[in-house]
Motif scaffolding. Structure first.
Motif, mmCIF file in Angstrom:
data_model
loop_
_atom_site.group_PDB
_atom_site.id
_atom_site.type_symbol
_atom_site.label_atom_id
_atom_site.label_comp_id
_atom_site.label_asym_id
_atom_site.label_seq_id
_atom_site.Cartn_x
_atom_site.Cartn_y
_atom_site.Cartn_z
ATOM 1 N N ALA A 66 0.740 -1.329 0.030
ATOM 2 C CA ALA A 66 -0.013 0.135 -0.040
ATOM 3 C C ALA A 66 0.882 1.352 -0.019
ATOM 4 C CB ALA A 66 -1.046 -0.102 1.410
ATOM 5 N N GLU A 67 1.905 1.165 0.493
ATOM 6 C CA GLU A 67 2.831 2.399 0.849
ATOM 7 C C GLU A 67 3.480 2.628 -0.429
ATOM 8 O OE1 GLU A 67 5.507 4.097 4.318
ATOM 9 O OE2 GLU A 67 5.829 2.121 3.764
ATOM 10 N N MET A 68 4.007 1.310 -1.215
ATOM 11 C CA MET A 68 4.610 1.497 -2.535
ATOM 12 C C MET A 68 3.580 2.255 -3.568
ATOM 13 S SD MET A 68 6.208 -1.495 -4.824
ATOM 14 C CE MET A 68 7.177 -2.110 -3.388
ATOM 15 N N GLN A 69 2.079 1.642 -3.289
ATOM 16 C CA GLN A 69 1.292 2.201 -4.301
ATOM 17 C C GLN A 69 1.134 3.597 -4.121
ATOM 18 O OE1 GLN A 69 -2.820 1.176 -3.373
ATOM 19 N NE2 GLN A 69 -2.862 0.286 -5.558
ATOM 20 N N TYR A 70 0.940 4.090 -2.888
ATOM 21 C CA TYR A 70 0.965 5.493 -2.632
ATOM 22 C C TYR A 70 2.119 6.261 -3.117
ATOM 23 C CZ TYR A 70 0.602 9.828 0.417
ATOM 24 O OH TYR A 70 0.778 11.222 0.585
ATOM 25 N N GLY A 71 3.290 5.805 -2.820
ATOM 26 C CA GLY A 71 4.583 6.537 -3.472
ATOM 27 C C GLY A 71 4.534 6.458 -5.165
ATOM 28 N N LEU A 72 4.158 5.608 -5.832
ATOM 29 C CA LEU A 72 3.892 5.602 -7.109
ATOM 30 C C LEU A 72 2.948 6.558 -7.529
ATOM 31 C CD1 LEU A 72 4.174 1.653 -7.921
ATOM 32 C CD2 LEU A 72 5.723 3.464 -8.620
ATOM 33 N N ARG A 73 1.809 6.690 -7.055
ATOM 34 C CA ARG A 73 0.930 7.585 -7.118
ATOM 35 C C ARG A 73 1.377 9.169 -6.896
ATOM 36 N NH1 ARG A 73 -4.347 4.344 -4.844
ATOM 37 N NH2 ARG A 73 -4.756 3.090 -6.785
ATOM 38 N N VAL A 74 1.731 9.265 -5.844
ATOM 39 C CA VAL A 74 2.495 10.777 -5.795
ATOM 40 C C VAL A 74 3.435 11.099 -6.610
ATOM 41 C CG1 VAL A 74 3.595 12.085 -4.077
ATOM 42 C CG2 VAL A 74 1.737 10.665 -3.199
ATOM 43 N N GLY A 75 4.239 10.077 -7.051
ATOM 44 C CA GLY A 75 5.336 10.272 -7.928
ATOM 45 C C GLY A 75 4.794 10.748 -9.165
ATOM 46 N N ARG A 76 3.562 10.171 -9.676
ATOM 47 C CA ARG A 76 3.143 10.505 -11.082
ATOM 48 C C ARG A 76 2.552 11.542 -11.111
ATOM 49 N NH1 ARG A 76 3.319 10.479 -16.176
ATOM 50 N NH2 ARG A 76 1.282 10.270 -17.280
ATOM 51 N N ILE A 77 1.716 11.934 -9.866
ATOM 52 C CA ILE A 77 1.190 13.272 -9.626
ATOM 53 C C ILE A 77 2.279 14.442 -10.097
ATOM 54 C CG2 ILE A 77 0.237 15.125 -8.185
ATOM 55 C CD1 ILE A 77 -1.405 12.627 -6.889
ATOM 56 N N TYR A 78 3.299 14.260 -9.359
ATOM 57 C CA TYR A 78 4.584 15.356 -9.393
ATOM 58 C C TYR A 78 4.943 15.470 -10.897
ATOM 59 C CZ TYR A 78 4.772 17.074 -4.755
ATOM 60 O OH TYR A 78 4.465 17.438 -3.324
ATOM 61 N N GLU A 79 5.192 14.229 -11.527
ATOM 62 C CA GLU A 79 5.625 14.221 -12.886
ATOM 63 C C GLU A 79 4.575 14.910 -13.810
ATOM 64 O OE1 GLU A 79 5.395 10.159 -14.310
ATOM 65 O OE2 GLU A 79 7.367 9.695 -12.920
ATOM 66 N N LEU A 80 3.119 14.742 -13.461
ATOM 67 C CA LEU A 80 2.117 15.696 -14.285
ATOM 68 C C LEU A 80 2.570 17.036 -14.132
ATOM 69 C CD1 LEU A 80 -0.799 13.245 -14.143
ATOM 70 C CD2 LEU A 80 0.332 13.721 -15.781
ATOM 71 N N ALA A 81 2.591 17.290 -12.801
ATOM 72 C CA ALA A 81 2.797 18.800 -12.412
ATOM 73 C C ALA A 81 3.847 19.343 -13.115
ATOM 74 C CB ALA A 81 2.595 18.904 -11.053
ATOM 75 N N ASP A 82 5.093 18.535 -12.878
ATOM 76 C CA ASP A 82 6.222 18.954 -13.474
ATOM 77 C C ASP A 82 6.326 19.364 -14.976
ATOM 78 O OD1 ASP A 82 9.073 19.587 -13.388
ATOM 79 O OD2 ASP A 82 9.514 18.063 -14.121
ATOM 80 N N LYS A 83 5.325 18.361 -15.760
ATOM 81 C CA LYS A 83 5.117 18.381 -17.255
ATOM 82 C C LYS A 83 4.504 19.761 -17.662
ATOM 83 C CE LYS A 83 3.517 15.670 -20.981
ATOM 84 N NZ LYS A 83 2.713 14.307 -21.251
ATOM 85 N N ASN A 84 3.737 20.196 -16.708
ATOM 86 C CA ASN A 84 2.879 21.473 -16.938
ATOM 87 C C ASN A 84 3.520 22.480 -16.322
ATOM 88 O OD1 ASN A 84 0.507 20.267 -18.556
ATOM 89 N ND2 ASN A 84 0.528 18.970 -16.962
ATOM 90 N N ASN A 85 4.559 22.431 -15.533
ATOM 91 C CA ASN A 85 5.207 23.571 -14.764
ATOM 92 C C ASN A 85 4.474 24.006 -13.560
ATOM 93 O OD1 ASN A 85 7.684 23.668 -16.669
ATOM 94 N ND2 ASN A 85 6.360 24.910 -18.151
#
Length: 516
Positions: A66-85
């Motif tokens: 569950a913690e790994m899943q949470y970390g992957l999701r948060v990482g993906r959120i930041y990837e999307l945010a970084d992509k859109n500055n």
């Protein structure tokens, strides 16, 4: 024709609905909501196995997932945010997975910190693990940030491939027999992973423990069995690696940052109605260990102590700013934002703007090697040490370990100062127009090994002074009565250690003499 087609679809939908509600086998099994039981997971030889039974046995592994899943999701959120500055505008709304809580008995444990603290930080570790070594600065920072709110316990979990793990844990428990557990604990982690049979007695002697008694204990099979009992408990819980930290039983696997541990400490405190940053109020002095408090630098002098069986009637005879001494009672103000909090036979505890400091009895520190048992530098000294190039510049690393040096041991070593100085040679790098100093030929040196230093280490700074061929302030620092910070380079990486010089007889007569 259209009417006949419409009738066909109506009949088909009716048949499907009937099949879903009456023609399937699923209806034969009661739903969990109807029975109050967890869902049925399987049948083994006709015996029903509920999901709850499966999950209880796998709670640690499921949390890791569950913690790994949470970390992957948060990482993906930041990837999307970084992509859109928009990285600075991220607000995480995902719920943080809550760790399972493991109940442990605290009976017979040796605690560091407030023995009555509402939060226990239990650490399953091996003294030979570099990962356990790496979290020691984080644990010290937690103890300082949450002073009074937390206590720490070490539980032995030497992994099977750690050849010295069991013996090191055994040695630490032998140090505990003489009241030196936490000092020995810290000393072992400074040496990790370079542990061997010769080291254990040497550390005991540096801490001025009884060598004969220590060696006898090292052979005690009952002590070893206690180490193995801890390891078996860890394995029975399903733990496989170290470190594992339990915050009031909340399971956190692997090395974490200070912020990750602090998050769960804060959550526990909030559940008790304690606000973030709230100071712990010491309600009584029974069992409180004030000996690790930093000495105050305020213009105060404790001339005498008048003890009373009623604590509120005890008084301290104190000089304030070199004026004539007068008696102060507990709670009375000494200076603006400074009050007398507690009295002991040989020192007082003062509250200095919310921080606890120690005021020693006048004359107690008048020795040829002055004393200190503080693990904290003053804020000004800390800034000079950690930012040698001035405020706003890069910070040096946190100390990786704290070593206690017995005063008698240190005096004996410094009697050979000329021989010890000969171990310093000039390194290629220079600072302030002088060459830095490298250690050579110290493999068998009791002194340098006792300081946690190794062959070819290059000294950089002692406290807030550079060390080079033009000056070496190590010797003066060791006899200064202050905590000593030493920064050095080892194989191209910076390290920092702190040394505390202590006279074990300082609290002579204390019923807890020598206890941590």
């Amino acid at each position: 024709m259209k009417r006949r087609n419409g009738l066909f679809w109506l009949l088909l939908l009716h048949a499907l609905f009937y099949c879903l509600t009456a023609c399937t086998d699923y209806e034969a099994a009661p739903r969990a909501a109807d029975t109050g039981q967890s869902p049925l997971a399987a049948r083994i030889a006709g015996q029903e196995i509920r999901l709850e039974k499966i999950d209880n046995a796998l709670q640690l592994a499921l949390y890791d997932l569950a913690e790994m899943q949470y970390g992957l999701r948060v990482g993906r959120i930041y990837e999307l945010a970084d992509k859109n500055n928009h990285k600075k505008a991220v607000e995480i709304l995902l719920p943080v997975p809550v760790p399972p809580r493991i109940d442990l008995s605290s009976k017979s444990r040796l605690f560091r910190g407030n023995p009555k603290a509402p939060i226990t930080i239990s650490v399953f570790c091996s003294f030979q693990s570099p990962h356990c070594k790496s979290i020691q600065p984080v644990l010290r920072r937690l103890a300082e940030r949450y002073r009074g709110w937390t206590r720490q316990a070490h539980l032995d979990f030497p992994l099977k491939f750690h050849k010295e793990g069991v013996q090191a844990a055994h040695a630490a428990r032998c140090a505990a027999e003489q009241g030196g557990y936490w000092k020995y604990h810290d000393a072992l982690y400074v040496q990790t992973p370079r542990l061997d049979g010769k080291l254990y007695l040497a550390l005991a002697q540096r801490l001025q423990l009884d060598g004969a008694r220590f060696q006898h204990c090292i052979k005690d099979a009952d002590i070893r069995s206690k180490v193995l009992k801890d390891r078996k408990m860890a394995m029975d819980l399903g733990l496989k690696n170290v470190p594992v930290v339990l915050i009031n039983g909340l399971y956190l696997k692997g090395s974490r940052t200070f912020e990750q541990y602090a998050y769960w400490v804060d959550r526990e405190l909030h559940s008790m109605g304690v606000s973030t940053g709230e100071k712990y109020v010491w309600r009584d002095s029974n069992g409180i260990n004030d000996r690790d408090l930093p000495f105050t630098t305020l213009p105060l002098a404790l001339v005498g102590v008048s003890e009373s069986s009623a604590e509120e009637n005890s008084k301290g005879l104190i000089e304030v700013e070199q004026t004539r001494a007068q008696y102060f009672t507990l709670g009375q103000q000494l200076l603006p934002n400074v009050s007398l909090l507690r009295l002991h036979r040989r020192f007082a505890v003062i509250d200095h703007h919310g921080s606890l400091e120690k005021l020693p009895l006048k004359g107690e520190m008048a020795t040829d090697i002055p004393l200190t048992d503080s693990h904290q530098q003053s804020e000004a000294a800390r800034q000079r040490i950690e930012q040698p190039l001035g405020p706003g510049t890069g910070r040096l690393i946190e100390p990786s370990g704290v070593l206690t040096l017995g005063q008698a041991w240190l005096r004996k070593q410094l009697a050979q100062r000329e021989l010890l100085e000969a171990k310093f040679t000039e390194a290629a790098l220079a600072v302030e127009g002088h060459h830095l100093l490298r250690l050579e030929g110290i493999a068998d040196s009791e002194f340098f090994n006792g300081l946690g230093l190794q062959e070819n280490d290059v000294l950089l700074r002692v406290n807030d002074s550079w060390v080079h061929s033009g000056q070496n302030t190590l010797w003066e620092a060791l006899t200064s009565g202050q905590i000593i910070d030493v920064t050095f380079m080892r194989k191209g990486l910076p390290y920092r250690l702190q040394y505390v010089v202590e006279e074990l007889g300082y609290f002579e007569g204390d019923p807890d003499q020598g206890r941590d």
